[in-house]
Design an enzyme around this catalytic site. Structure first.
Site, mmCIF file in Angstrom:
data_model
loop_
_atom_site.group_PDB
_atom_site.id
_atom_site.type_symbol
_atom_site.label_atom_id
_atom_site.label_comp_id
_atom_site.label_asym_id
_atom_site.label_seq_id
_atom_site.Cartn_x
_atom_site.Cartn_y
_atom_site.Cartn_z
ATOM 1 N N ASP A 33 -35.983 87.731 97.681
ATOM 2 C CA ASP A 33 -34.771 87.722 96.863
ATOM 3 C C ASP A 33 -34.210 86.303 96.932
ATOM 4 O O ASP A 33 -33.247 86.032 97.643
ATOM 5 C CB ASP A 33 -33.772 88.748 97.402
ATOM 6 C CG ASP A 33 -32.547 88.895 96.514
ATOM 7 O OD1 ASP A 33 -32.460 88.221 95.468
ATOM 8 O OD2 ASP A 33 -31.659 89.687 96.888
ATOM 9 N N CYS A 58 -31.823 87.137 90.504
ATOM 10 C CA CYS A 58 -30.596 87.132 89.715
ATOM 11 C C CYS A 58 -30.732 86.197 88.516
ATOM 12 O O CYS A 58 -29.807 86.059 87.734
ATOM 13 C CB CYS A 58 -29.401 86.738 90.577
ATOM 14 S SG CYS A 58 -29.540 85.087 91.288
ATOM 15 N N GLU A 95 -29.730 91.488 87.226
ATOM 16 C CA GLU A 95 -30.721 91.392 88.290
ATOM 17 C C GLU A 95 -32.020 91.954 87.722
ATOM 18 O O GLU A 95 -31.999 92.889 86.915
ATOM 19 C CB GLU A 95 -30.309 92.224 89.508
ATOM 20 C CG GLU A 95 -29.058 91.743 90.201
ATOM 21 C CD GLU A 95 -29.307 90.573 91.128
ATOM 22 O OE1 GLU A 95 -30.411 90.466 91.689
ATOM 23 O OE2 GLU A 95 -28.384 89.769 91.305
#
Length: 104
Positions: A33, A58, A95
């Protein structure tokens, strides 16, 4: 200062030591992430060593760049699943999640 902060120290090199000693063969899946900029080249090279990569982002543009650039994830892995999550309604922010599996 409280008691916990007096016993805590941080060493930037410690994370590098931990990653360099990681036995990638002991794992077949990794979850990443990264920040909005995406994975840096060294981290991308490490991630490509895993059979399954779960990539949360993101910024879909940085995921695309990490996948399609020279040395990118798409060279060694196939995209199996992709999802969009609208956690912030009425904004431009989304996202995305991508599941990549090593090509046979």
């Amino acid at each position: 200062a409280n008691e916990t902060s007096q016993k805590t120290s941080f060493d930037d090199d410690a994370a590098d030591d931990c990653v360099s000693s990681l036995d990638v063969d002991a794992f077949d899946c990794v979850l990443v992430d990264p920040p909005r900029a995406g994975l840096d080249p060294d981290t991308l090279a490490l991630v490509k060593k895993f059979d399954v990569v779960l990539y949360i982002s993101c910024d879909p543009n940085s995921l695309f760049a990490n996948a399609t650039s020279e040395g990118g994830l798409a060279e060694s892995h196939a995209l199996r699943r992709f999802a969009v999550f609208d956690h912030f309604p009425y904004t431009r922010h989304i996202e995305v999640g991508a599941a990549w599996v090593r090509k046979a």
